[in-house]
Design a protein around this motif. Structure first.
Motif, PDB file in Angstrom:
ATOM      1  N   PRO A 132      43.477  27.081  51.023  1.00  0.00           N
ATOM      2  CA  PRO A 132      44.820  27.226  50.469  1.00  0.00           C
ATOM      3  C   PRO A 132      45.189  28.694  50.292  1.00  0.00           C
ATOM      4  N   GLY A 133      46.487  28.963  50.424  1.00  0.00           N
ATOM      5  CA  GLY A 133      46.964  30.319  50.190  1.00  0.00           C
ATOM      6  C   GLY A 133      48.366  30.524  50.722  1.00  0.00           C
ATOM      7  N   ILE A 134      48.845  31.750  50.560  1.00  0.00           N
ATOM      8  CA  ILE A 134      50.178  32.118  51.037  1.00  0.00           C
ATOM      9  C   ILE A 134      50.116  32.267  52.550  1.00  0.00           C
ATOM     10  N   ALA A 135      50.990  31.535  53.244  1.00  0.00           N
ATOM     11  CA  ALA A 135      50.976  31.523  54.708  1.00  0.00           C
ATOM     12  C   ALA A 135      52.246  32.106  55.311  1.00  0.00           C
ATOM     13  N   GLY A 136      53.263  32.364  54.466  1.00  0.00           N
ATOM     14  CA  GLY A 136      54.500  32.874  55.009  1.00  0.00           C
ATOM     15  C   GLY A 136      55.503  33.218  53.929  1.00  0.00           C
ATOM     16  N   LEU A 137      56.606  33.771  54.388  1.00  0.00           N
ATOM     17  CA  LEU A 137      57.716  34.125  53.506  1.00  0.00           C
ATOM     18  C   LEU A 137      58.933  33.303  53.901  1.00  0.00           C
ATOM     19  N   ALA A 138      59.718  32.944  52.909  1.00  0.00           N
ATOM     20  CA  ALA A 138      60.901  32.123  53.136  1.00  0.00           C
ATOM     21  C   ALA A 138      61.945  32.488  52.097  1.00  0.00           C
ATOM     22  N   GLU A 139      63.058  31.785  52.144  1.00  0.00           N
ATOM     23  CA  GLU A 139      64.091  31.974  51.120  1.00  0.00           C
ATOM     24  C   GLU A 139      64.751  30.643  50.827  1.00  0.00           C
ATOM     25  N   VAL A 140      65.276  30.518  49.633  1.00  0.00           N
ATOM     26  CA  VAL A 140      66.018  29.325  49.242  1.00  0.00           C
ATOM     27  C   VAL A 140      67.317  29.333  50.043  1.00  0.00           C
TER      28      VAL A 140
END
Length: 152
Positions: free
Chosen positions: A60-68
């Motif tokens: 598990p972990g941070i895999a990407g960046l996104a936005e609402v």
């Protein structure tokens, strides 16, 4: 602007799935925790930053960046008796569960949960707190800045 960490099981929706979706946007359905729902309903705004976190997987972990990408709206899976997320007590005229759309910005290197735990600036990050199981948690501007530098 606010920042959020949003967990998704990669076999349900991964960062790669989000990037491949039309307009790189996916509905964030299936949230069945009132506090996480309230974050979507009361806290999230279009354009807020999102850490796309893979959970319930080997690493598990941070895999990407996104936005609402949308305001909160009713999650239709709560009304579908064939859905894993069905809620027989929820009514269309008074939906219990909401979702937002999330637009993937980019895939990052995986920043694992184990690695996150080694970064002193992130010690107070909600996802790192003992017993934290929420699928959506707020991220402070200082934590966001630290993570942005690590994910470049």
């Amino acid at each position: 602007m606010a920042y959020w960490l949003m967990k998704s099981e990669p076999d349900e929706v991964s960062i790669d799935d989000a990037l491949a979706a039309p307009n790189q946007t996916v509905p964030w359905f299936g949230v069945r925790n009132y506090q996480a729902r309230n974050f979507m309903r009361d806290g999230m705004q279009v354009g807020d930053g999102v850490l796309f976190y893979h959970s319930s997987c080997p690493e598990p972990g941070i895999a990407g960046l996104a936005e609402v990408a949308s305001a909160a709206y009713p999650d239709d899976t709560q009304f579908d008796p064939n859905s894993h997320y069905y809620d027989a007590k929820s009514k269309r005229e008074e939906p219990r569960w909401l979702m937002v759309d999330v637009k993937a910005v980019r895939k990052t290197r995986l920043l694992s949960l184990a690695q996150l735990r080694t970064i002193p600036e992130l010690d107070d990050m909600v996802v790192l707190q003992k017993g934290s199981r929420l699928s959506i948690t707020p991220v402070t501007p200082a934590q966001w800045k630290t993570l942005q530098a690590l994910l470049k």
